[in-house]
Structure formats: structure tokens, C-alpha cells
Design a protein around this motif. Sequence first.
Motif, PDB file in Angstrom:
ATOM      1  N   SER A 164     -16.992 -17.440  -3.898  1.00 10.91           N
ATOM      2  CA  SER A 164     -17.460 -16.158  -3.277  1.00 10.91           C
ATOM      3  C   SER A 164     -16.411 -15.801  -2.279  1.00 10.91           C
ATOM      4  O   SER A 164     -16.248 -16.409  -1.198  1.00 10.91           O
ATOM      5  CB  SER A 164     -18.791 -16.143  -2.655  1.00 10.91           C
ATOM      6  OG  SER A 164     -19.708 -16.288  -3.770  1.00 10.91           O
ATOM      7  N   PRO A 165     -15.713 -14.724  -2.470  1.00  9.68           N
ATOM      8  CA  PRO A 165     -14.486 -14.327  -1.287  1.00  9.68           C
ATOM      9  C   PRO A 165     -15.176 -13.807   0.041  1.00  9.68           C
ATOM     10  O   PRO A 165     -16.629 -13.412  -0.109  1.00  9.68           O
ATOM     11  CB  PRO A 165     -13.733 -13.130  -2.083  1.00  9.68           C
ATOM     12  CG  PRO A 165     -14.203 -13.169  -3.495  1.00  9.68           C
ATOM     13  CD  PRO A 165     -15.429 -13.795  -3.682  1.00  9.68           C
ATOM     14  N   SER A 166     -14.586 -14.227   0.948  1.00 14.34           N
ATOM     15  CA  SER A 166     -14.858 -13.793   2.190  1.00 14.34           C
ATOM     16  C   SER A 166     -14.164 -12.545   2.745  1.00 14.34           C
ATOM     17  O   SER A 166     -13.270 -12.597   2.824  1.00 14.34           O
ATOM     18  CB  SER A 166     -14.826 -14.796   3.285  1.00 14.34           C
ATOM     19  OG  SER A 166     -15.649 -16.038   3.017  1.00 14.34           O
ATOM     20  N   ALA A 167     -14.933 -11.411   3.167  1.00 16.50           N
ATOM     21  CA  ALA A 167     -14.365 -10.253   3.658  1.00 16.50           C
ATOM     22  C   ALA A 167     -13.665 -10.432   5.062  1.00 16.50           C
ATOM     23  O   ALA A 167     -14.289 -11.319   5.990  1.00 16.50           O
ATOM     24  CB  ALA A 167     -15.263  -9.154   3.611  1.00 16.50           C
ATOM     25  N   MET A 168     -12.446  -9.941   5.530  1.00 18.89           N
ATOM     26  CA  MET A 168     -11.927 -10.115   6.719  1.00 18.89           C
ATOM     27  C   MET A 168     -12.792  -8.765   7.471  1.00 18.89           C
ATOM     28  O   MET A 168     -12.818  -7.945   6.929  1.00 18.89           O
ATOM     29  CB  MET A 168     -10.634  -9.908   6.759  1.00 18.89           C
ATOM     30  CG  MET A 168      -9.700 -10.850   5.862  1.00 18.89           C
ATOM     31  SD  MET A 168      -9.777 -12.512   6.490  1.00 18.89           S
ATOM     32  CE  MET A 168      -8.740 -12.238   7.909  1.00 18.89           C
ATOM     33  N   PRO A 169     -13.080  -9.359   8.750  1.00 17.58           N
ATOM     34  CA  PRO A 169     -13.909  -8.546   9.450  1.00 17.58           C
ATOM     35  C   PRO A 169     -13.122  -7.036   9.945  1.00 17.58           C
ATOM     36  O   PRO A 169     -11.877  -7.040  10.083  1.00 17.58           O
ATOM     37  CB  PRO A 169     -13.960  -9.240  10.728  1.00 17.58           C
ATOM     38  CG  PRO A 169     -13.767 -10.762  10.565  1.00 17.58           C
ATOM     39  CD  PRO A 169     -12.818 -10.650   9.522  1.00 17.58           C
ATOM     40  N   GLY A 170     -13.920  -6.075   9.778  1.00 15.06           N
ATOM     41  CA  GLY A 170     -13.473  -4.714  10.300  1.00 15.06           C
ATOM     42  C   GLY A 170     -12.492  -4.134   9.119  1.00 15.06           C
ATOM     43  O   GLY A 170     -11.755  -3.134   9.616  1.00 15.06           O
ATOM     44  N   CYS A 171     -12.305  -4.552   8.016  1.00 18.65           N
ATOM     45  CA  CYS A 171     -11.446  -4.174   6.784  1.00 18.65           C
ATOM     46  C   CYS A 171     -12.079  -3.415   5.881  1.00 18.65           C
ATOM     47  O   CYS A 171     -11.613  -3.097   4.756  1.00 18.65           O
ATOM     48  CB  CYS A 171     -10.774  -5.365   6.435  1.00 18.65           C
ATOM     49  SG  CYS A 171      -9.501  -6.133   7.584  1.00 18.65           S
ATOM     50  N   GLU A 172     -13.235  -3.040   6.085  1.00 20.13           N
ATOM     51  CA  GLU A 172     -13.956  -2.298   5.102  1.00 20.13           C
ATOM     52  C   GLU A 172     -13.943  -2.591   3.593  1.00 20.13           C
ATOM     53  O   GLU A 172     -13.900  -2.041   2.773  1.00 20.13           O
ATOM     54  CB  GLU A 172     -13.730  -0.796   5.278  1.00 20.13           C
ATOM     55  CG  GLU A 172     -13.746  -0.198   6.661  1.00 20.13           C
ATOM     56  CD  GLU A 172     -13.194   1.277   6.488  1.00 20.13           C
ATOM     57  OE1 GLU A 172     -12.454   1.857   5.769  1.00 20.13           O
ATOM     58  OE2 GLU A 172     -13.341   1.935   7.717  1.00 20.13           O
ATOM     59  N   GLY A 173     -13.778  -3.978   3.514  1.00 18.89           N
ATOM     60  CA  GLY A 173     -13.928  -4.565   2.125  1.00 18.89           C
ATOM     61  C   GLY A 173     -12.558  -4.760   1.450  1.00 18.89           C
ATOM     62  O   GLY A 173     -12.599  -4.969   0.354  1.00 18.89           O
ATOM     63  N   VAL A 174     -11.336  -4.080   1.825  1.00 17.73           N
ATOM     64  CA  VAL A 174     -10.123  -4.087   1.355  1.00 17.73           C
ATOM     65  C   VAL A 174      -9.564  -5.280   1.244  1.00 17.73           C
ATOM     66  O   VAL A 174      -8.502  -5.416   0.751  1.00 17.73           O
ATOM     67  CB  VAL A 174      -9.404  -2.926   1.560  1.00 17.73           C
ATOM     68  CG1 VAL A 174     -10.148  -1.344   1.366  1.00 17.73           C
ATOM     69  CG2 VAL A 174      -9.112  -2.998   3.005  1.00 17.73           C
ATOM     70  N   TRP A 175      -9.699  -6.342   1.937  1.00 15.20           N
ATOM     71  CA  TRP A 175      -8.998  -7.483   2.452  1.00 15.20           C
ATOM     72  C   TRP A 175     -10.073  -8.634   2.432  1.00 15.20           C
ATOM     73  O   TRP A 175     -10.879  -8.671   3.406  1.00 15.20           O
ATOM     74  CB  TRP A 175      -8.288  -7.344   3.685  1.00 15.20           C
ATOM     75  CG  TRP A 175      -7.503  -8.619   4.245  1.00 15.20           C
ATOM     76  CD1 TRP A 175      -7.329  -9.788   3.378  1.00 15.20           C
ATOM     77  CD2 TRP A 175      -6.807  -8.794   5.467  1.00 15.20           C
ATOM     78  NE1 TRP A 175      -6.553 -10.908   4.174  1.00 15.20           N
ATOM     79  CE2 TRP A 175      -6.461 -10.164   5.301  1.00 15.20           C
ATOM     80  CE3 TRP A 175      -6.818  -8.106   6.570  1.00 15.20           C
ATOM     81  CZ2 TRP A 175      -5.655 -10.618   6.423  1.00 15.20           C
ATOM     82  CZ3 TRP A 175      -6.049  -8.633   7.578  1.00 15.20           C
ATOM     83  CH2 TRP A 175      -5.353  -9.969   7.712  1.00 15.20           C
ATOM     84  N   GLU A 176     -10.022  -9.836   1.543  1.00 14.04           N
ATOM     85  CA  GLU A 176     -10.611 -10.727   1.186  1.00 14.04           C
ATOM     86  C   GLU A 176      -9.953 -12.054   1.074  1.00 14.04           C
ATOM     87  O   GLU A 176      -9.033 -11.910   0.472  1.00 14.04           O
ATOM     88  CB  GLU A 176     -11.920 -10.337   0.422  1.00 14.04           C
ATOM     89  CG  GLU A 176     -11.465 -10.256  -0.912  1.00 14.04           C
ATOM     90  CD  GLU A 176     -12.642  -9.732  -1.754  1.00 14.04           C
ATOM     91  OE1 GLU A 176     -13.701  -9.265  -1.443  1.00 14.04           O
ATOM     92  OE2 GLU A 176     -12.538 -10.085  -3.061  1.00 14.04           O
ATOM     93  N   THR A 177     -10.599 -13.385   1.429  1.00 16.48           N
ATOM     94  CA  THR A 177      -9.973 -14.331   1.186  1.00 16.48           C
ATOM     95  C   THR A 177     -10.981 -15.295   0.195  1.00 16.48           C
ATOM     96  O   THR A 177     -12.085 -15.572   0.886  1.00 16.48           O
ATOM     97  CB  THR A 177      -9.786 -15.061   2.265  1.00 16.48           C
ATOM     98  OG1 THR A 177      -8.630 -14.112   3.112  1.00 16.48           O
ATOM     99  CG2 THR A 177      -8.736 -16.404   2.045  1.00 16.48           C
ATOM    100  N   SER A 178     -10.503 -15.927  -0.722  1.00 18.10           N
ATOM    101  CA  SER A 178     -11.177 -16.999  -1.339  1.00 18.10           C
ATOM    102  C   SER A 178     -10.808 -18.283  -1.044  1.00 18.10           C
ATOM    103  O   SER A 178      -9.612 -18.675  -1.108  1.00 18.10           O
ATOM    104  CB  SER A 178     -10.931 -16.919  -2.904  1.00 18.10           C
ATOM    105  OG  SER A 178     -11.468 -15.711  -3.284  1.00 18.10           O
ATOM    106  N   ARG A 179     -11.696 -19.081  -0.095  1.00 24.49           N
ATOM    107  CA  ARG A 179     -11.552 -20.363   0.292  1.00 24.49           C
ATOM    108  C   ARG A 179     -12.185 -21.336  -0.431  1.00 24.49           C
ATOM    109  O   ARG A 179     -13.493 -21.271  -0.401  1.00 24.49           O
ATOM    110  CB  ARG A 179     -11.843 -20.279   1.883  1.00 24.49           C
ATOM    111  CG  ARG A 179     -11.125 -19.396   2.941  1.00 24.49           C
ATOM    112  CD  ARG A 179     -11.812 -19.604   4.344  1.00 24.49           C
ATOM    113  NE  ARG A 179     -10.764 -18.656   4.842  1.00 24.49           N
ATOM    114  CZ  ARG A 179     -11.068 -17.273   5.427  1.00 24.49           C
ATOM    115  NH1 ARG A 179     -12.397 -17.033   4.885  1.00 24.49           N
ATOM    116  NH2 ARG A 179     -10.639 -16.563   6.114  1.00 24.49           N
TER     117      ARG A 179
END
Length: 276
Positions: A164-179
Amino acid sequence: MTHPYYSGLGGHPGQDRLLTDRATFTESYAFIPRGAMRDIVASALPFWEQTRAFVLARPLSGFAETFSQYIMEVGPGGGSDRPDDDSEAEAILFVVEGGGVLTIDGALHRLSPGSYVYLPPETRWSLRNDRDAPLKFHWFRKAYQAVDGIDRPEVLVTSDAAVSPSAMPGCEGVWETSRFVDPTDMRHDMHVNIVTFYPGGMIPFCETHVMEHGLFVLQGKGVYCLNKDWVEVEAGDFMWLRAFCPQACYAGGAEPFRYLLYKDVNRHMPLRINAR
């Protein structure tokens, strides 16, 4: 959600093509466009059958020093029962096309696009393509940095779809990282993640940090800031960033901009040259 992964390799351009291209090697970064990954640059590796390797990164004195990265292309029936003779090497495999059977200490694992595998040092493994089409995967290799009092990581077999990708804080869902591993797990000294920017997403500042990067664009296109240069990038391009190289980006086009990202983590900085 199913994502495509760029896997085009090889071929040879005609004599009517222009010589100019985007390939760049500087003191702080290297940029290898997908058009440079032609038949003439492929390598062969010991004990690999029906296989060729496109080497994207290797340790170089005075440049990047922690890892190597290959794109492996294994033909039908090919593979290896003796893939790596370096007992200190840990590995990560990420499949972008085709499939095969990975055997780890006698246990069989079926690979398909999006499969992710972590292999600790001294792991007994083999890989075979039992399909009628090529198997293509990224292979990251690093000399594991053991720490007294911390166990080595265990084998991990998972996939992009299982994370499950993790959304970067404060980016309104447009930047996420799959760790694929817990970033607080001190057993690991490298991470390979997938970073996704949706249309309109960006890194809104120039990152400058100690981790070096290998960055392969899996999908989409964007513009990347590499040191002082803004470079247009697309699926199939590779970037190799030295430690502290300033970097930023923004996504372009109508589809997600996704890249496979290597970085070295969780260890003290060596205080002696060649002490890593």
C-alpha cells in the motif's frame, strides 16, 4: 491497481539516425536515456545462460560507490543455478516483464511483473525462465554492511501490488511512495522503493542529502532537476545521482510518473577512504 513497467531493451538504430541524444555523464550525476540501451552495450555474466545484462550503475572511484544495478534479460529456458559468487553481496530483484521460477534455499517462488525480492548475503538461490517469452528484471547488488548486535535481514518475496503506497504529507495525494520494507528496520542498509507522482505532482524543493540514488523511470514522463540542469525524462530512462547532488522533479503528461529508486540507508558514514 495494475501499473505498466517499461521494459524495452536492445535493438540497433539505423544509419539514418542522428547521433545526438540525451546521454550525459557529469561530476555529480549520470543520465542514461532508454535509447542508449542497445544490443552493442549488453554484457554477459558468468554462469548465466541465454541471458544478457544491461549495466546501469557500478561502483566508481570518485563518483557513486555503494551499489550496482543491472537490467537482466533472460531468454526462454535461460537463467542461472549459480547467479552470484560474491558471498557478501545482498540483492534486490524487481520484475518488469515476463516470469519465471525463483528457488531460494529449496523453496520455489513464481515471479511475474511487479515481483519484488530481497536476498540477504550468503543466500542460496537460482532463477529460471520457464516461459516462451523473455524475463526482464532489475537486479540491485550491494556489499552488505553488517553491524555488531543487529541481525541480517531475512528473505522477502512480495510485489508492487501487495504494497500500500504511503502518501507524502501535505501533498494532497499527488506524491506517494511504495516501500517494500519498514524504513525503521535497521537490519536493512539499502532501500529500493517505487515513487509515484500523479499529474500535477512535484518535489517542491531541491533535495540535497547523503544518500546516492539509482533512479529508473518505470512509467510516464516528467522533468528532473539534476544538480543545476533540468532534464526531460520518460519511461525507460535511468538517472544515477551522487551523494548531495541537488534534485527535484515534477510530473508531466496524463499518466502517473513512476520510478524505481535505490538509496543507501541506516549506516554511519565511513570516515576512511575505501572503508565501506
